[in-house]
Write a protein that holds these residues in place. Structure first.
Motif, PDB file in Angstrom:
ATOM      1  N   LEU A   1       1.710  15.906   3.779  1.00 15.16           N
ATOM      2  CA  LEU A   1       2.995  15.493   4.345  1.00 15.16           C
ATOM      3  C   LEU A   1       3.036  13.985   4.516  1.00 15.16           C
ATOM      4  O   LEU A   1       4.070  13.353   4.283  1.00 15.16           O
ATOM      5  CB  LEU A   1       3.239  16.180   5.693  1.00 15.16           C
ATOM      6  CG  LEU A   1       3.600  17.648   5.648  1.00 15.16           C
ATOM      7  CD1 LEU A   1       3.744  18.199   7.061  1.00 15.16           C
ATOM      8  CD2 LEU A   1       4.878  17.863   4.865  1.00 15.16           C
ATOM      9  N   GLN A   2       1.930  13.416   4.926  1.00 16.37           N
ATOM     10  CA  GLN A   2       1.875  11.964   5.091  1.00 16.37           C
ATOM     11  C   GLN A   2       2.026  11.267   3.739  1.00 16.37           C
ATOM     12  O   GLN A   2       2.746  10.285   3.618  1.00 16.37           O
ATOM     13  CB  GLN A   2       0.575  11.563   5.768  1.00 16.37           C
ATOM     14  CG  GLN A   2       0.598  10.163   6.312  1.00 16.37           C
ATOM     15  CD  GLN A   2      -0.538   9.925   7.275  1.00 16.37           C
ATOM     16  OE1 GLN A   2      -1.489  10.683   7.345  1.00 16.37           O
ATOM     17  NE2 GLN A   2      -0.445   8.861   8.025  1.00 16.37           N
ATOM     18  N   ASP A   3       1.377  11.792   2.693  1.00 15.39           N
ATOM     19  CA  ASP A   3       1.513  11.215   1.353  1.00 15.39           C
ATOM     20  C   ASP A   3       2.954  11.297   0.873  1.00 15.39           C
ATOM     21  O   ASP A   3       3.498  10.329   0.332  1.00 15.39           O
ATOM     22  CB  ASP A   3       0.598  11.927   0.354  1.00 15.39           C
ATOM     23  CG  ASP A   3      -0.863  11.573   0.523  1.00 15.39           C
ATOM     24  OD1 ASP A   3      -1.154  10.572   1.218  1.00 15.39           O
ATOM     25  OD2 ASP A   3      -1.711  12.299  -0.031  1.00 15.39           O
ATOM     26  N   ILE A   4       3.584  12.449   1.064  1.00  9.63           N
ATOM     27  CA  ILE A   4       4.982  12.620   0.651  1.00  9.63           C
ATOM     28  C   ILE A   4       5.876  11.634   1.392  1.00  9.63           C
ATOM     29  O   ILE A   4       6.738  10.986   0.795  1.00  9.63           O
ATOM     30  CB  ILE A   4       5.440  14.078   0.881  1.00  9.63           C
ATOM     31  CG1 ILE A   4       4.737  15.002  -0.120  1.00  9.63           C
ATOM     32  CG2 ILE A   4       6.967  14.197   0.757  1.00  9.63           C
ATOM     33  CD1 ILE A   4       4.890  16.478   0.200  1.00  9.63           C
ATOM     34  N   ASN A   5       5.658  11.499   2.681  1.00  6.80           N
ATOM     35  CA  ASN A   5       6.438  10.565   3.486  1.00  6.80           C
ATOM     36  C   ASN A   5       6.267   9.131   2.992  1.00  6.80           C
ATOM     37  O   ASN A   5       7.237   8.377   2.872  1.00  6.80           O
ATOM     38  CB  ASN A   5       6.035  10.679   4.952  1.00  6.80           C
ATOM     39  CG  ASN A   5       6.922   9.872   5.855  1.00  6.80           C
ATOM     40  OD1 ASN A   5       8.131   9.803   5.659  1.00  6.80           O
ATOM     41  ND2 ASN A   5       6.333   9.257   6.849  1.00  6.80           N
ATOM     42  N   ASN A   6       5.030   8.756   2.674  1.00  8.20           N
ATOM     43  CA  ASN A   6       4.768   7.396   2.193  1.00  8.20           C
ATOM     44  C   ASN A   6       5.509   7.109   0.894  1.00  8.20           C
ATOM     45  O   ASN A   6       6.096   6.040   0.725  1.00  8.20           O
ATOM     46  CB  ASN A   6       3.270   7.177   2.006  1.00  8.20           C
ATOM     47  CG  ASN A   6       2.516   7.187   3.317  1.00  8.20           C
ATOM     48  OD1 ASN A   6       3.085   6.972   4.376  1.00  8.20           O
ATOM     49  ND2 ASN A   6       1.233   7.446   3.246  1.00  8.20           N
TER      50      ASN A   6
ATOM     51  N   LEU B   1       0.806  -1.221   0.000  1.00 12.50           N
ATOM     52  CA  LEU B   1       0.000   0.000   0.000  1.00 12.50           C
ATOM     53  C   LEU B   1       0.841   1.275   0.000  1.00 12.50           C
ATOM     54  O   LEU B   1       0.315   2.377   0.153  1.00 12.50           O
ATOM     55  CB  LEU B   1      -0.950   0.003   1.205  1.00 12.50           C
ATOM     56  CG  LEU B   1      -1.974  -1.136   1.229  1.00 12.50           C
ATOM     57  CD1 LEU B   1      -2.783  -1.099   2.518  1.00 12.50           C
ATOM     58  CD2 LEU B   1      -2.888  -1.076   0.011  1.00 12.50           C
ATOM     59  N   SER B   2       2.153   1.142  -0.185  1.00 13.76           N
ATOM     60  CA  SER B   2       3.067   2.293  -0.215  1.00 13.76           C
ATOM     61  C   SER B   2       2.931   3.159   1.034  1.00 13.76           C
ATOM     62  O   SER B   2       2.828   4.380   0.967  1.00 13.76           O
ATOM     63  CB  SER B   2       2.844   3.136  -1.468  1.00 13.76           C
ATOM     64  OG  SER B   2       3.134   2.391  -2.618  1.00 13.76           O
ATOM     65  N   LEU B   3       2.911   2.502   2.170  1.00 17.22           N
ATOM     66  CA  LEU B   3       2.842   3.191   3.450  1.00 17.22           C
ATOM     67  C   LEU B   3       4.167   3.044   4.178  1.00 17.22           C
ATOM     68  O   LEU B   3       4.853   2.052   4.025  1.00 17.22           O
ATOM     69  CB  LEU B   3       1.743   2.575   4.327  1.00 17.22           C
ATOM     70  CG  LEU B   3       0.317   2.708   3.836  1.00 17.22           C
ATOM     71  CD1 LEU B   3      -0.608   1.817   4.654  1.00 17.22           C
ATOM     72  CD2 LEU B   3      -0.131   4.148   3.904  1.00 17.22           C
TER      73      LEU B   3
ATOM     74  N   HIS C   1       9.543   6.826   1.132  1.00 18.05           N
ATOM     75  CA  HIS C   1      10.102   5.550   1.592  1.00 18.05           C
ATOM     76  C   HIS C   1      10.333   4.573   0.444  1.00 18.05           C
ATOM     77  O   HIS C   1      11.061   3.602   0.609  1.00 18.05           O
ATOM     78  CB  HIS C   1       9.189   4.927   2.656  1.00 18.05           C
ATOM     79  CG  HIS C   1       9.319   5.595   3.980  1.00 18.05           C
ATOM     80  ND1 HIS C   1      10.331   5.319   4.859  1.00 18.05           N
ATOM     81  CD2 HIS C   1       8.573   6.557   4.569  1.00 18.05           C
ATOM     82  CE1 HIS C   1      10.213   6.073   5.924  1.00 18.05           C
ATOM     83  NE2 HIS C   1       9.148   6.831   5.778  1.00 18.05           N
ATOM     84  N   LYS C   2       9.758   4.844  -0.706  1.00 18.11           N
ATOM     85  CA  LYS C   2       9.946   3.990  -1.883  1.00 18.11           C
ATOM     86  C   LYS C   2      11.092   4.470  -2.775  1.00 18.11           C
ATOM     87  O   LYS C   2      11.473   3.797  -3.711  1.00 18.11           O
ATOM     88  CB  LYS C   2       8.655   3.946  -2.715  1.00 18.11           C
ATOM     89  CG  LYS C   2       7.506   3.275  -2.026  1.00 18.11           C
ATOM     90  CD  LYS C   2       7.701   1.794  -2.044  1.00 18.11           C
ATOM     91  CE  LYS C   2       6.468   1.086  -1.526  1.00 18.11           C
ATOM     92  NZ  LYS C   2       6.597  -0.341  -1.618  1.00 18.11           N
ATOM     93  N   CYS C   3      11.625   5.661  -2.490  1.00 21.06           N
ATOM     94  CA  CYS C   3      12.655   6.268  -3.328  1.00 21.06           C
ATOM     95  C   CYS C   3      14.049   5.744  -2.997  1.00 21.06           C
ATOM     96  O   CYS C   3      14.334   5.363  -1.871  1.00 21.06           O
ATOM     97  CB  CYS C   3      12.662   7.784  -3.145  1.00 21.06           C
ATOM     98  SG  CYS C   3      11.185   8.601  -3.751  1.00 21.06           S
TER      99      CYS C   3
ATOM    100  N   ILE D   1      14.876  15.158  -4.804  1.00 20.70           N
ATOM    101  CA  ILE D   1      13.674  15.737  -4.184  1.00 20.70           C
ATOM    102  C   ILE D   1      14.061  16.793  -3.167  1.00 20.70           C
ATOM    103  O   ILE D   1      13.482  17.891  -3.131  1.00 20.70           O
ATOM    104  CB  ILE D   1      12.805  14.634  -3.550  1.00 20.70           C
ATOM    105  CG1 ILE D   1      12.215  13.738  -4.643  1.00 20.70           C
ATOM    106  CG2 ILE D   1      11.703  15.235  -2.678  1.00 20.70           C
ATOM    107  CD1 ILE D   1      11.613  12.434  -4.121  1.00 20.70           C
ATOM    108  N   LEU D   2      15.052  16.493  -2.334  1.00 21.46           N
ATOM    109  CA  LEU D   2      15.504  17.447  -1.322  1.00 21.46           C
ATOM    110  C   LEU D   2      16.029  18.718  -1.968  1.00 21.46           C
ATOM    111  O   LEU D   2      15.687  19.828  -1.553  1.00 21.46           O
ATOM    112  CB  LEU D   2      16.584  16.818  -0.430  1.00 21.46           C
ATOM    113  CG  LEU D   2      17.185  17.733   0.636  1.00 21.46           C
ATOM    114  CD1 LEU D   2      16.104  18.231   1.600  1.00 21.46           C
ATOM    115  CD2 LEU D   2      18.280  16.996   1.394  1.00 21.46           C
ATOM    116  N   ALA D   3      16.831  18.581  -3.013  1.00 21.03           N
ATOM    117  CA  ALA D   3      17.373  19.751  -3.707  1.00 21.03           C
ATOM    118  C   ALA D   3      16.244  20.593  -4.307  1.00 21.03           C
ATOM    119  O   ALA D   3      16.267  21.828  -4.219  1.00 21.03           O
ATOM    120  CB  ALA D   3      18.347  19.305  -4.798  1.00 21.03           C
TER     121      ALA D   3
END
Length: 108
Positions: free
Chosen positions: A75-80, A57-59, A83-85, A93-95
């Motif tokens: 923020l929760q969606d971005i965090n989920n 579920l990409s959580l 974790h797959k990156c 993404i950070l840059a």
């Protein structure tokens, strides 16, 4: 953990991915009945099942265990997804985020 948070998070992620309970049950190798009990929190998942749920579920595990009801959903969606990156993807993404924030300050 508050009652309902884990089941709701699992249900919400499943619905966002347009999956049925039966499809997720098959993907995580549990019976459809057992999966329904997980969503309704009549049962709690084993560690193995919890890891499979997060993967399918990409959580992120921490987003499930440390859910803040006041946390912004984006923020929760971005965090989920983060974790797959890969580490390289996270660096990009950070840059990008740093540039956007710096530009936002410059525009003010």
């Amino acid at each position: 953990m508050e009652k309902g948070i884990l089941g709701n998070a699992i249900r919400t992620a499943r619905i966002k991915m347009n999956l049925t309970q039966e499809q997720v049950a098959e993907m995580i190798d549990v019976s459809p009945t057992h999966y329904k009990h997980l969503e309704s929190e009549h049962r709690m998942p084993s560690i193995e099942v919890l890891f499979r749920l997060c993967d399918v579920l990409s959580l992120s595990l921490d987003s499930l265990l440390f859910v803040s009801t006041k946390e912004r959903p984006l923020l929760q969606d971005i965090n989920n997804y983060a974790h797959k990156c890969t580490d390289k993807q996270l660096q990009i993404i950070l840059a990008a985020m740093q540039v956007m924030i710096a530009q936002n300050f410059a525009d003010q």
